[in-house]
Design a protein around this motif. Sequence first.
Motif, PDB file in Angstrom:
ATOM      1  N   ARG A 100      37.090  39.470   7.640  1.00  0.00           N
ATOM      2  CA  ARG A 100      36.446  40.594   6.804  1.00  0.00           C
ATOM      3  C   ARG A 100      37.370  41.695   6.990  1.00  0.00           C
ATOM      4  O   ARG A 100      37.558  42.350   8.007  1.00  0.00           O
ATOM      5  CB  ARG A 100      35.167  40.820   7.457  1.00  0.00           C
ATOM      6  CG  ARG A 100      34.264  41.729   6.924  1.00  0.00           C
ATOM      7  CD  ARG A 100      32.803  41.653   7.258  1.00  0.00           C
ATOM      8  NE  ARG A 100      32.282  42.892   6.679  1.00  0.00           N
ATOM      9  CZ  ARG A 100      31.813  43.898   7.312  1.00  0.00           C
ATOM     10  NH1 ARG A 100      32.179  44.072   8.629  1.00  0.00           N
ATOM     11  NH2 ARG A 100      31.252  44.825   6.789  1.00  0.00           N
ATOM     12  N   ALA A 101      37.764  42.559   6.051  1.00  0.00           N
ATOM     13  CA  ALA A 101      38.526  43.794   5.958  1.00  0.00           C
ATOM     14  C   ALA A 101      37.779  45.037   6.093  1.00  0.00           C
ATOM     15  O   ALA A 101      36.803  44.834   5.000  1.00  0.00           O
ATOM     16  CB  ALA A 101      39.705  43.375   4.899  1.00  0.00           C
ATOM     17  N   ILE A 102      37.730  45.931   6.779  1.00  0.00           N
ATOM     18  CA  ILE A 102      37.132  47.116   6.819  1.00  0.00           C
ATOM     19  C   ILE A 102      38.156  48.154   6.730  1.00  0.00           C
ATOM     20  O   ILE A 102      38.938  48.541   7.470  1.00  0.00           O
ATOM     21  CB  ILE A 102      36.324  47.272   8.130  1.00  0.00           C
ATOM     22  CG1 ILE A 102      35.303  46.045   8.298  1.00  0.00           C
ATOM     23  CG2 ILE A 102      35.465  48.703   8.013  1.00  0.00           C
ATOM     24  CD1 ILE A 102      34.763  45.789   9.509  1.00  0.00           C
ATOM     25  N   ILE A 103      38.252  48.657   5.499  1.00  0.00           N
ATOM     26  CA  ILE A 103      39.102  49.596   4.859  1.00  0.00           C
ATOM     27  C   ILE A 103      38.665  51.093   4.778  1.00  0.00           C
ATOM     28  O   ILE A 103      37.587  51.213   4.154  1.00  0.00           O
ATOM     29  CB  ILE A 103      39.932  49.022   3.675  1.00  0.00           C
ATOM     30  CG1 ILE A 103      40.604  47.966   3.928  1.00  0.00           C
ATOM     31  CG2 ILE A 103      40.953  50.389   3.462  1.00  0.00           C
ATOM     32  CD1 ILE A 103      41.328  47.257   2.664  1.00  0.00           C
ATOM     33  N   GLY A 104      39.195  52.051   5.713  1.00  0.00           N
ATOM     34  CA  GLY A 104      38.832  53.372   5.706  1.00  0.00           C
ATOM     35  C   GLY A 104      39.985  54.268   5.419  1.00  0.00           C
ATOM     36  O   GLY A 104      40.451  54.649   6.529  1.00  0.00           O
ATOM     37  N   GLY A 105      40.224  54.684   4.549  1.00  0.00           N
ATOM     38  CA  GLY A 105      41.207  55.969   4.236  1.00  0.00           C
ATOM     39  C   GLY A 105      42.405  55.006   4.699  1.00  0.00           C
ATOM     40  O   GLY A 105      43.009  54.314   3.919  1.00  0.00           O
ATOM     41  N   MET A 106      43.060  55.535   5.506  1.00  0.00           N
ATOM     42  CA  MET A 106      44.472  55.011   6.126  1.00  0.00           C
ATOM     43  C   MET A 106      44.362  54.149   7.379  1.00  0.00           C
ATOM     44  O   MET A 106      45.580  53.888   7.742  1.00  0.00           O
ATOM     45  CB  MET A 106      45.159  56.358   6.562  1.00  0.00           C
ATOM     46  CG  MET A 106      45.336  57.392   5.766  1.00  0.00           C
ATOM     47  SD  MET A 106      46.425  56.856   4.171  1.00  0.00           S
ATOM     48  CE  MET A 106      48.095  56.969   4.984  1.00  0.00           C
ATOM     49  N   SER A 107      43.309  53.511   7.472  1.00  0.00           N
ATOM     50  CA  SER A 107      43.174  52.226   8.596  1.00  0.00           C
ATOM     51  C   SER A 107      42.475  51.277   8.015  1.00  0.00           C
ATOM     52  O   SER A 107      41.584  51.029   7.131  1.00  0.00           O
ATOM     53  CB  SER A 107      42.396  52.843   9.775  1.00  0.00           C
ATOM     54  OG  SER A 107      41.079  53.121   9.593  1.00  0.00           O
ATOM     55  N   MET A 108      42.663  49.964   8.685  1.00  0.00           N
ATOM     56  CA  MET A 108      42.170  48.861   8.418  1.00  0.00           C
ATOM     57  C   MET A 108      41.855  47.908   9.657  1.00  0.00           C
ATOM     58  O   MET A 108      42.812  47.836  10.665  1.00  0.00           O
ATOM     59  CB  MET A 108      43.033  47.822   7.465  1.00  0.00           C
ATOM     60  CG  MET A 108      42.465  46.528   6.951  1.00  0.00           C
ATOM     61  SD  MET A 108      43.270  45.642   5.760  1.00  0.00           S
ATOM     62  CE  MET A 108      44.890  45.529   6.528  1.00  0.00           C
TER      63      MET A 108
END
Length: 135
Positions: A100-108
């Motif tokens: 499960r990938a949680i991508i927030g702006g410039m981070s994962m």
Amino acid sequence: MRPPFQHVAMIVVAPLALAVAACRSTEEVAPPDPAIVGTWRAADGLVEGDFSPGGLYAIRLDDLKRPIMGSFAFDAKEGALTLTTRRESPACGDDNASYRAIIGGMSMDLEVVRDTCDLRAKAFKTRLERVGAKR
């Protein structure tokens, strides 16, 4: 009655023609969601992952000479990342993994759903930061 060699020719030629036709398939694969495409690196520099627009990935680990490589699929709505590793990879060969990938702006951040490769699962426990601009 046909000569015997014609029967043999039909037995050999028919499957060969079917195989050639199957290889010429023009089915297109949808490109991955742009949110995941690009290069991602751990803050300590020991883990780096590339996710290409063509649906291929490479994970470089500091202690491996060659990257772990394969194809991936990403469902942005569900955050589901599926990795299919190539058989010839130096680790995790011929393996499938789900995260499960949680991508927030410039981070994962990646949460393991299923991964039988301990090396990859351990590497993905750290937050990854986007390197450079989105492709």
